[in-house]
Design a protein around this motif. Structure first.
Motif, PDB file in Angstrom:
ATOM      1  N   ARG A 108     -25.129 104.878  39.923  1.00 33.34           N
ATOM      2  CA  ARG A 108     -24.866 103.529  39.776  1.00 33.34           C
ATOM      3  C   ARG A 108     -26.192 103.009  39.133  1.00 33.34           C
ATOM      4  NH1 ARG A 108     -24.650 102.004  45.416  1.00 33.34           N
ATOM      5  NH2 ARG A 108     -24.724 104.451  45.966  1.00 33.34           N
ATOM      6  N   THR A 109     -27.229 103.470  39.465  1.00 35.55           N
ATOM      7  CA  THR A 109     -28.493 102.893  38.865  1.00 35.55           C
ATOM      8  C   THR A 109     -28.641 103.222  37.682  1.00 35.55           C
ATOM      9  OG1 THR A 109     -29.590 103.512  41.130  1.00 35.55           O
ATOM     10  CG2 THR A 109     -31.056 102.703  39.504  1.00 35.55           C
ATOM     11  N   TYR A 110     -28.233 104.399  37.064  1.00 35.53           N
ATOM     12  CA  TYR A 110     -28.185 104.415  35.434  1.00 35.53           C
ATOM     13  C   TYR A 110     -27.303 103.531  34.844  1.00 35.53           C
ATOM     14  CZ  TYR A 110     -30.794 109.065  34.915  1.00 35.53           C
ATOM     15  OH  TYR A 110     -32.179 109.808  34.776  1.00 35.53           O
ATOM     16  N   SER A 111     -26.213 103.334  35.383  1.00 36.14           N
ATOM     17  CA  SER A 111     -25.243 102.425  34.581  1.00 36.14           C
ATOM     18  C   SER A 111     -25.939 101.117  34.395  1.00 36.14           C
ATOM     19  CB  SER A 111     -23.909 102.224  35.461  1.00 36.14           C
ATOM     20  OG  SER A 111     -24.208 101.824  36.609  1.00 36.14           O
ATOM     21  N   TRP A 112     -26.672 100.570  35.220  1.00 37.23           N
ATOM     22  CA  TRP A 112     -27.400  99.413  35.243  1.00 37.23           C
ATOM     23  C   TRP A 112     -28.398  99.442  33.797  1.00 37.23           C
ATOM     24  CZ3 TRP A 112     -26.587  94.503  36.174  1.00 37.23           C
ATOM     25  CH2 TRP A 112     -25.727  94.288  37.655  1.00 37.23           C
ATOM     26  N   MET A 113     -28.953 100.534  33.621  1.00 39.77           N
ATOM     27  CA  MET A 113     -29.610 100.777  32.476  1.00 39.77           C
ATOM     28  C   MET A 113     -28.953 100.251  30.992  1.00 39.77           C
ATOM     29  SD  MET A 113     -32.005 103.931  33.682  1.00 39.77           S
ATOM     30  CE  MET A 113     -33.145 104.116  32.366  1.00 39.77           C
ATOM     31  N   THR A 114     -27.774 101.107  31.041  1.00 37.99           N
ATOM     32  CA  THR A 114     -26.913 100.828  29.944  1.00 37.99           C
ATOM     33  C   THR A 114     -26.495  99.318  29.807  1.00 37.99           C
ATOM     34  OG1 THR A 114     -25.740 102.661  31.121  1.00 37.99           O
ATOM     35  CG2 THR A 114     -25.004 102.179  29.051  1.00 37.99           C
ATOM     36  N   LEU A 115     -26.326  98.387  30.907  1.00 40.04           N
ATOM     37  CA  LEU A 115     -26.123  97.352  30.802  1.00 40.04           C
ATOM     38  C   LEU A 115     -27.391  96.329  30.376  1.00 40.04           C
ATOM     39  CD1 LEU A 115     -24.233  96.586  34.309  1.00 40.04           C
ATOM     40  CD2 LEU A 115     -23.107  96.724  31.700  1.00 40.04           C
ATOM     41  N   LEU A 116     -28.612  96.753  31.051  1.00 37.31           N
ATOM     42  CA  LEU A 116     -29.612  95.836  30.514  1.00 37.31           C
ATOM     43  C   LEU A 116     -30.489  96.460  29.576  1.00 37.31           C
ATOM     44  CD1 LEU A 116     -30.916  95.541  34.305  1.00 37.31           C
ATOM     45  CD2 LEU A 116     -29.369  93.973  33.110  1.00 37.31           C
ATOM     46  N   GLY A 117     -30.468  97.333  28.938  1.00 39.50           N
ATOM     47  CA  GLY A 117     -30.959  97.878  27.820  1.00 39.50           C
ATOM     48  C   GLY A 117     -31.209  97.064  26.740  1.00 39.50           C
ATOM     49  N   ASN A 118     -32.027  97.499  25.552  1.00 35.87           N
ATOM     50  CA  ASN A 118     -32.331  96.419  24.382  1.00 35.87           C
ATOM     51  C   ASN A 118     -30.922  96.336  23.523  1.00 35.87           C
ATOM     52  OD1 ASN A 118     -34.838  95.612  24.804  1.00 35.87           O
ATOM     53  ND2 ASN A 118     -35.632  97.202  23.718  1.00 35.87           N
ATOM     54  N   ASN A 119     -30.302  97.737  23.484  1.00 36.51           N
ATOM     55  CA  ASN A 119     -28.944  97.592  22.873  1.00 36.51           C
ATOM     56  C   ASN A 119     -27.737  97.921  23.949  1.00 36.51           C
ATOM     57  OD1 ASN A 119     -29.734  97.805  20.319  1.00 36.51           O
ATOM     58  ND2 ASN A 119     -30.608  99.771  20.428  1.00 36.51           N
ATOM     59  N   PHE A 205     -34.170  96.472  54.363  1.00 35.73           N
ATOM     60  CA  PHE A 205     -35.615  96.404  54.149  1.00 35.73           C
ATOM     61  C   PHE A 205     -36.228  97.714  54.308  1.00 35.73           C
ATOM     62  CE2 PHE A 205     -40.339  96.108  55.707  1.00 35.73           C
ATOM     63  CZ  PHE A 205     -40.529  95.080  54.620  1.00 35.73           C
ATOM     64  N   MET A 206     -35.845  98.608  55.191  1.00 38.29           N
ATOM     65  CA  MET A 206     -36.392  99.975  55.330  1.00 38.29           C
ATOM     66  C   MET A 206     -36.353 100.901  54.035  1.00 38.29           C
ATOM     67  SD  MET A 206     -36.053 101.450  59.127  1.00 38.29           S
ATOM     68  CE  MET A 206     -34.286 101.503  59.257  1.00 38.29           C
ATOM     69  N   PRO A 207     -34.915 101.012  53.494  1.00 41.14           N
ATOM     70  CA  PRO A 207     -34.701 101.662  52.177  1.00 41.14           C
ATOM     71  C   PRO A 207     -35.487 101.071  50.890  1.00 41.14           C
ATOM     72  CG  PRO A 207     -32.421 100.827  52.722  1.00 41.14           C
ATOM     73  CD  PRO A 207     -33.766 100.551  53.904  1.00 41.14           C
ATOM     74  N   ALA A 208     -35.546  99.598  51.104  1.00 47.75           N
ATOM     75  CA  ALA A 208     -36.106  98.952  49.912  1.00 47.75           C
ATOM     76  C   ALA A 208     -37.557  99.300  49.819  1.00 47.75           C
ATOM     77  CB  ALA A 208     -35.858  97.322  49.966  1.00 47.75           C
ATOM     78  N   VAL A 209     -38.226  99.256  50.938  1.00 45.30           N
ATOM     79  CA  VAL A 209     -39.570  99.414  50.946  1.00 45.30           C
ATOM     80  C   VAL A 209     -40.060 100.879  50.334  1.00 45.30           C
ATOM     81  CG1 VAL A 209     -41.320 100.307  52.627  1.00 45.30           C
ATOM     82  CG2 VAL A 209     -40.688  97.900  52.559  1.00 45.30           C
ATOM     83  N   SER A 210     -39.067 102.012  50.674  1.00 47.96           N
ATOM     84  CA  SER A 210     -39.493 103.168  50.720  1.00 47.96           C
ATOM     85  C   SER A 210     -38.940 103.757  49.306  1.00 47.96           C
ATOM     86  CB  SER A 210     -39.126 104.250  51.831  1.00 47.96           C
ATOM     87  OG  SER A 210     -37.804 103.959  51.944  1.00 47.96           O
ATOM     88  N   THR A 211     -37.946 102.911  48.520  1.00 50.36           N
ATOM     89  CA  THR A 211     -37.237 103.456  47.409  1.00 50.36           C
ATOM     90  C   THR A 211     -38.197 103.994  46.288  1.00 50.36           C
ATOM     91  OG1 THR A 211     -35.615 103.223  45.773  1.00 50.36           O
ATOM     92  CG2 THR A 211     -37.109 101.332  46.268  1.00 50.36           C
ATOM     93  N   PHE A 212     -37.909 105.163  45.521  1.00 51.20           N
ATOM     94  CA  PHE A 212     -38.797 105.399  44.412  1.00 51.20           C
ATOM     95  C   PHE A 212     -38.013 105.392  43.220  1.00 51.20           C
ATOM     96  CE2 PHE A 212     -38.044 110.099  43.986  1.00 51.20           C
ATOM     97  CZ  PHE A 212     -37.708 110.493  45.629  1.00 51.20           C
ATOM     98  N   VAL A 213     -36.523 105.639  43.421  1.00 48.02           N
ATOM     99  CA  VAL A 213     -35.733 106.076  42.390  1.00 48.02           C
ATOM    100  C   VAL A 213     -35.642 104.890  41.472  1.00 48.02           C
ATOM    101  CG1 VAL A 213     -33.416 106.653  41.611  1.00 48.02           C
ATOM    102  CG2 VAL A 213     -34.611 107.881  43.348  1.00 48.02           C
ATOM    103  N   ILE A 214     -35.315 103.512  42.243  1.00 53.72           N
ATOM    104  CA  ILE A 214     -34.982 102.340  41.422  1.00 53.72           C
ATOM    105  C   ILE A 214     -36.401 102.014  40.768  1.00 53.72           C
ATOM    106  CG2 ILE A 214     -34.443  99.853  41.788  1.00 53.72           C
ATOM    107  CD1 ILE A 214     -32.884 100.861  44.255  1.00 53.72           C
ATOM    108  N   PRO A 215     -37.473 101.744  41.133  1.00 55.09           N
ATOM    109  CA  PRO A 215     -38.616 101.379  40.468  1.00 55.09           C
ATOM    110  C   PRO A 215     -38.822 102.521  39.203  1.00 55.09           C
ATOM    111  CG  PRO A 215     -39.315 101.948  42.542  1.00 55.09           C
ATOM    112  CD  PRO A 215     -37.721 101.809  42.570  1.00 55.09           C
ATOM    113  N   SER A 216     -38.539 103.789  39.318  1.00 56.56           N
ATOM    114  CA  SER A 216     -38.941 104.466  38.248  1.00 56.56           C
ATOM    115  C   SER A 216     -37.903 104.718  37.026  1.00 56.56           C
ATOM    116  CB  SER A 216     -39.223 105.999  38.802  1.00 56.56           C
ATOM    117  OG  SER A 216     -38.125 106.382  39.076  1.00 56.56           O
ATOM    118  N   LEU A 217     -36.473 104.022  37.653  1.00 59.90           N
ATOM    119  CA  LEU A 217     -35.687 104.079  36.436  1.00 59.90           C
ATOM    120  C   LEU A 217     -35.328 102.728  35.925  1.00 59.90           C
ATOM    121  CD1 LEU A 217     -32.675 106.076  37.836  1.00 59.90           C
ATOM    122  CD2 LEU A 217     -34.402 106.643  36.292  1.00 59.90           C
TER     123      LEU A 217
END
Lengths: 276, 347
Positions: A108-119, A205-217
């Motif tokens: 799901r997070t990867y698919s956002w990359m396809t939506l938001l990317g430069n192309n 709040f809890m998962p948002a504070v500790s997430t590391f996949v979303i900021p790195s992707l």
């Protein structure tokens, strides 16, 4: 509690000891020792330097904003769904909200990359309309979007499950006593739904504070959050002691936040009891 | 009631999962390799030839592999660490010495890849894939000659540059550009590298890992730091892309096969290493993965393919002369991690 119940509970106690208590003890041991295995407060001392404090504050800030957005978006949705008279329609809507969660979180997070990317889809569309392209990916906004998108259901469900249980007669009684719909909502429905809101806030709040996949992707590794710091210390730098100290500090902050929320919840409940 | 059924199902699943690894008569070989780093059909070939079962698992970084072995809960027979990690593992007695008599196919390995300082005399490891670190760029957008790391600091490409999210590689690039060793353990030099990386940050689109492959093929960025093997694949998918190894020098890396101390079947593990050095198997692997084979016959054969006939797959001696291998820098890695954290947290 009778004996049988106690025996039945044993596996769960063992489970909690092995998978919850033991890891936390280990975390504590690592964070209060140094490389040579001696007791040391060095890890905590080095955490409280401007660079790491900034990372921590940035994580708390982003988690807070995403929780607020989830609440603003999630509450009306939960309310609207709870007010649908037909149970079938209600369940369909709930299913629609849970449907994306059947898919893997990473996908799901990867698919956002396809939506938001430069192309990506959005920029291609803008280009087709001869509008200027936008830098959508790899900034705090994209991280925030990822958090809200992934954690929104955790806000909607607890609120919904409380709202659906509120006796409709309360609202009718309030109406009989002369309250307009807005007053009824502010004085009756909303206060009664506070426990759901509290659970929702905690669960976002809890998962948002500790997430590391979303900021790195979605953040392109440019917004280092506390989760990324811990991951980097454990996986790349191999400094388990400092990484454990950072985890412990994060856990403490989450615990404090939860305690504050619980207290708030209790005062609310007391108020409601007095009202009743 | 529903909840109870749910929990019971979970426990049942767990129980099945734990007991699922039942015993069988065939020998088992536990192989732990990088993701997408083998032609999977060769595993079946090995199983058939040696009447054994290969249990194959993946990791994403040297560190992940190292800590899994270190934790003592692993039973791997074969691993594929990189240069500096081999050095570290040898120092910590985590690798078993190889009996060369059991690996006759070692003769196929390119002699220039043997006897490198991280494992003198190849007592513990045999080269598998190798390559360089360089710049992959889009020739349509970048018309000037790419021959220096400094192009990654050129404002004309602001927000079109992808850096690798790896402390050794990114700091190494800054060190090389400053004219220092990529294995520097000098605090002043590192601080200068740090300043350079902070200065570059506004121009960087993102610090990425494997996403770099899809992004460069999809023209999302103009310049990217990549490993040569990934460049080979990207260039075969997008003919506008080209690869260069900057004149300031770069990293030459080696991924070798080794037997960790956790192995319970060293004999079969050595058979596997020998098998991986066989010409036909090496060729299959390099054709599937796109990384440069350490087997000189396979490399020669593969270079006949148009997609493999370039400096990314087969670097010239000239390029290799200016490349150095990473060394294990011991405890100093903490300073690298510290700098990398600061760069990524900088606003």
């Amino acid at each position: 509690m009778n004996k049988n119940m106690r025996v039945l509970g044993l596996p769960y106690v063992a489970w909690m000891l092995i998978f919850i208590c033991l890891p936390i003890v280990l975390l504590g041991v690592y964070s209060f020792t140094n490389n040579t295995g001696n007791f040391s407060l060095e890890n905590f001392k080095s955490f409280f330097t401007p660079i790491y404090i900034q990372i921590l504050l940035n994580s708390l800030y982003l988690a807070f904003i995403s929780t607020v957005i989830c609440f603003i978006l999630g509450y009306p949705v939960a309310y609207i769904i709870a007010k649908i008279p037909s149970e079938k329609t209600r369940n369909t809507f709930l299913l629609l909200f849970i449907l994306p969660m059947w898919m893997n979180f990473l996908l799901r997070t990867y698919s956002w990359m396809t939506l938001l990317g430069n192309n990506g889809l959005i920029n291609t569309l803008l280009q087709a309309l001869s509008l200027p392209q936008l830098n959508l990916l790899y900034n705090s906004g994209a991280v925030l979007l990822g958090m809200v998108y992934n954690f929104l259901p955790f806000m909607i469900y607890p609120i919904y499950s409380i709202l659906i249980k509120i006796d409709a007669n309360y609202a009718i009684a309030a109406g009989d006593l002369g309250a307009n719909p807005r007053q009824t909502f502010m004085k009756i429905t909303f206060p009664l739904s506070i426990p759901g809101v509290i659970t929702g806030i905690t669960m976002v709040f809890m998962p948002a504070v500790s997430t590391f996949v979303i900021p790195s992707l979605l953040g392109g590794g440019q917004n280092m959050l506390i989760g990324n710091l811990i991951e980097q210390q454990l996986m790349q730098a191999g400094n388990w002691h400092f990484g454990s100290a950072a985890s412990l500090i994060m856990m403490t902050i989450i615990l404090i936040a939860m305690q504050v929320m619980n207290r708030f919840d209790k005062t609310q409940q007391k108020n409601m009891e007095m009202l009743a | 009631m529903k909840k109870v059924i749910g929990i019971m199902c979970a426990v049942l699943l767990l129980a099945v999962g734990l007991t699922g690894c039942g015993q069988s008569d065939a020998q088992k070989l536990y192989v732990y390799n990088w993701g997408t780093y083998i032609d999977n059909t060769v595993l079946a070939d090995f199983e058939k030839e040696n009447n054994c079962k290969v249990v194959y698992e993946n990791y994403a970084s040297n560190e992940e592999m190292y800590y899994k072995l270190k934790s003592g809960n692993a039973n791997y027979d074969v691993v594929f660490p990189s240069d500096y990690m081999i050095e570290k593992m040898i120092k910590e007695n985590m690798l078993l010495p190889l009996d060369k008599q059991n690996i006759p196919n070692l003769k196929n390995i390119d002699p220039k890849l043997l006897n490198i300082p991280f494992d003198p005399g190849n007592q513990y490891s045999v080269p598998y894939f190798w390559g360089t670190l360089g710049i992959l760029y889009n020739t349509e957008k970048v018309t000037e000659t790419v021959d220096s790391w400094s192009i990654l600091w050129n404002e004309a490409y602001a927000k079109k540059i992808l850096m690798y999210d790896s402390q050794r590689d990114s700091i190494g690039i800054a060190l090389a550009l400053l004219g220092y060793s990529i294995n520097s353990t000098n605090t002043d030099e590192l601080n200068k590298a740090y300043e350079l990386l902070v200065q570059q940050k506004p121009l960087v689109l993102a610090y990425v890992n494997d996403q770099v492959i899809d992004m460069m093929i999809g023209n999302e960025a103009d310049l990217a730091v990549v490993y040569s093997g990934d460049a080979v694949y990207c260039m075969s998918e997008n003919d506008k892309l080209a690869y260069a190894v900057p004149k300031e020098g770069s990293n030459q890396w080696f991924d070798n096969v080794a037997i960790p101390f956790t192995s319970k079947n060293k004999e079969l593990a050595e058979k596997f290493i020998d098998f991986m050095c066989r010409d036909d198997i090496s060729l299959k692997n390099t054709m599937e993965v796109g990384y440069t084979s350490a087997n000189q016959n396979a490399l020669k054969e593969a270079s006949k393919e148009p997609a493999y006939d370039n400096i990314a797959y087969n670097p010239t001696d000239d390029i290799l002369a200016r490349c150095t291998a990473y060394q294990d820098i011991g405890q100093f890695i903490a300073s690298y991690a510290d700098i990398w954290t600061k760069v990524k947290a900088a606003q």
